[in-house]
Design an enzyme around this catalytic site. Structure first.
Site, PDB file in Angstrom:
ATOM      1  N   HIS A  44     -87.014 -17.360  84.950  1.00 44.92           N
ATOM      2  CA  HIS A  44     -87.197 -17.459  83.488  1.00 44.92           C
ATOM      3  C   HIS A  44     -87.130 -18.951  83.151  1.00 44.92           C
ATOM      4  O   HIS A  44     -86.065 -19.464  82.820  1.00 44.92           O
ATOM      5  CB  HIS A  44     -86.084 -16.661  82.799  1.00 44.92           C
ATOM      6  CG  HIS A  44     -86.301 -16.446  81.332  1.00 44.92           C
ATOM      7  ND1 HIS A  44     -85.956 -15.275  80.690  1.00 44.92           N
ATOM      8  CD2 HIS A  44     -86.814 -17.243  80.383  1.00 44.92           C
ATOM      9  CE1 HIS A  44     -86.247 -15.371  79.409  1.00 44.92           C
ATOM     10  NE2 HIS A  44     -86.763 -16.567  79.187  1.00 44.92           N
ATOM     11  N   GLU A  80     -90.635 -14.616  83.608  1.00 42.10           N
ATOM     12  CA  GLU A  80     -90.284 -14.204  82.245  1.00 42.10           C
ATOM     13  C   GLU A  80     -90.396 -15.393  81.299  1.00 42.10           C
ATOM     14  O   GLU A  80     -90.198 -16.539  81.715  1.00 42.10           O
ATOM     15  CB  GLU A  80     -88.824 -13.758  82.183  1.00 42.10           C
ATOM     16  CG  GLU A  80     -88.439 -12.659  83.100  1.00 42.10           C
ATOM     17  CD  GLU A  80     -86.918 -12.472  83.121  1.00 42.10           C
ATOM     18  OE1 GLU A  80     -86.487 -11.437  83.643  1.00 42.10           O
ATOM     19  OE2 GLU A  80     -86.168 -13.355  82.646  1.00 42.10           O
ATOM     20  N   HIS A 204     -81.188  -6.752  82.231  1.00 39.03           N
ATOM     21  CA  HIS A 204     -80.153  -7.454  81.466  1.00 39.03           C
ATOM     22  C   HIS A 204     -78.813  -6.749  81.600  1.00 39.03           C
ATOM     23  O   HIS A 204     -78.671  -5.590  81.247  1.00 39.03           O
ATOM     24  CB  HIS A 204     -80.479  -7.612  79.978  1.00 39.03           C
ATOM     25  CG  HIS A 204     -80.126  -8.988  79.507  1.00 39.03           C
ATOM     26  ND1 HIS A 204     -78.831  -9.390  79.312  1.00 39.03           N
ATOM     27  CD2 HIS A 204     -80.898 -10.074  79.283  1.00 39.03           C
ATOM     28  CE1 HIS A 204     -78.836 -10.661  78.965  1.00 39.03           C
ATOM     29  NE2 HIS A 204     -80.063 -11.111  78.945  1.00 39.03           N
TER      30      HIS A 204
HETATM   31  N1  PXP Z   1     -84.772  -9.576  81.885  1.00 40.09           N
HETATM   32  C1  PXP Z   1     -84.916 -10.599  81.030  1.00 40.09           C
HETATM   33  C2  PXP Z   1     -86.103 -10.594  80.123  1.00 40.09           C
HETATM   34  C3  PXP Z   1     -84.010 -11.664  81.002  1.00 40.09           C
HETATM   35  O1  PXP Z   1     -84.180 -12.675  80.139  1.00 40.09           O
HETATM   36  C4  PXP Z   1     -82.929 -11.655  81.891  1.00 40.09           C
HETATM   37  C5  PXP Z   1     -81.970 -12.812  81.906  1.00 40.09           C
HETATM   38  O2  PXP Z   1     -82.673 -13.980  82.211  1.00 40.09           O
HETATM   39  C6  PXP Z   1     -82.811 -10.557  82.782  1.00 40.09           C
HETATM   40  C7  PXP Z   1     -83.735  -9.542  82.740  1.00 40.09           C
HETATM   41  C8  PXP Z   1     -81.707 -10.481  83.783  1.00 40.09           C
HETATM   42  O3  PXP Z   1     -80.476 -10.315  83.131  1.00 40.09           O
HETATM   43  P1  PXP Z   1     -79.135 -10.574  83.910  1.00 40.09           P
HETATM   44  O4  PXP Z   1     -79.106 -12.019  84.275  1.00 40.09           O
HETATM   45  O5  PXP Z   1     -78.068 -10.173  82.934  1.00 40.09           O
HETATM   46  O6  PXP Z   1     -79.165  -9.687  85.133  1.00 40.09           O
END
Ligand code: PXP
Length: 252
Positions: A44, A80, A204
């Site tokens: 990301h 992302e 997430h």
């Molecule tokens: N999906 C998206 C769109 C995110 O922004 C993130 C965090 O960068 C994640 C998934 C992954 O989340 P986590 O780091 O809490 O596993």
């Protein structure tokens, strides 16, 4: 059907960025994760480069391509980001990832904390989806588990949605009956997306405690996990074993 695990290496980059130099290397972390059985790598790249930097993106794309060994879909790269901010579209154009997950985050947010409001944004999201699909990328939209919003996703041309699972993770941590209610809310959102022909990903705050129950919804194509997996790797298991435990939590 196997739910695929895409390991987000942003938090490795965050640690690397706290010093000069390249340690720990997100590229090396990605290699270890893939060798341990992860099905993909997620980044990301935010405009302020506080996590993965633009210069990380292409070497990671190359690594994932090599790991895939020319077999489409074997190992995937997922980028992302908010297509209306910074260099996201240019980065996607250079790296041509397997999947672009579009997220409506703003630079001030610590992390992504809401899905798209397609009542407001579908009109401007649609041409971006078309553009990215023309590059050969699958496009996924980060969405809250809200059925009226999910029903607007097919008209944008998106292939998938990624359910924003922070609410799910909080509810599971809080325990029943809230956990049961929220689990059903996510399951209903996933079912509705699937009925509409959309693939469903999730991400997430997924962790070893809540992941198994999340994928029990059925038909979840991919989870992308960074924060908890990196913390588990650091404190408990090392990265390769952490990846194996996340796969095991999904019955793999
Ligand atoms: N999906 C998206 C769109 C995110 O922004 C993130 C965090 O960068 C994640 C998934 C992954 O989340 P986590 O780091 O809490 O596993």
């Amino acid at each position: 059907m196997t739910t695929r695990l895409s390991v987000n290496v942003n938090k490795v980059a965050l640690l690397r960025n706290s010093r000069e130099g390249e340690v720990p290397s997100p590229l090396e972390a990605a290699r270890i994760a893939l060798d341990a059985g992860a099905h993909g790598i997620t980044v990301h790249p935010r405009p302020d480069e506080r996590h993965v930097r633009r210069s990380d993106v292409l070497p990671l794309a190359e690594l994932v391509r090599e790991a895939a060994g020319g077999v489409a879909g074997e190992v995937e790269y997922n980028i992302e980001g908010n297509p209306f901010l910074g260099d996201y579209l240019a980065i996607a154009g250079e790296a041509k990832p397997d999947q672009c997950t579009l997220v409506p985050d703003d630079p001030a947010q610590k992390t992504s904390d809401h899905g798209w409001d397609l009542k407001r944004d579908a009109g401007r999201v649609k041409p971006v989806v078309e553009h990215l699909k023309a590059l050969g990328c699958r496009v996924s939209l980060f969405m809250d588990p809200v059925i009226e919003q999910i029903e607007l996703a097919p008209a944008t041309g998106a292939d998938r949605i990624e359910l924003y699972t922070e609410g799910y993770a909080r509810a599971i941590a809080a325990g029943s009956p809230e956990a049961d209610r929220v689990h059903e809310q996510y399951a209903a959102a996933a079912r509705r997306a699937q009925e509409l022909g959309l693939g469903v990903n999730g991400g997430h705050d997924l962790n070893l405690e809540n992941l198994g129950r999340f994928v029990s919804i059925g038909g979840i194509l991919e989870v992308s996990i960074g924060h908890a997996l990196t913390a588990d790797a650091l404190l408990h298991h090392g990265l390769a074993e952490a990846v194996r435990r996340y796969l095991a939590a999904m019955g793999q």
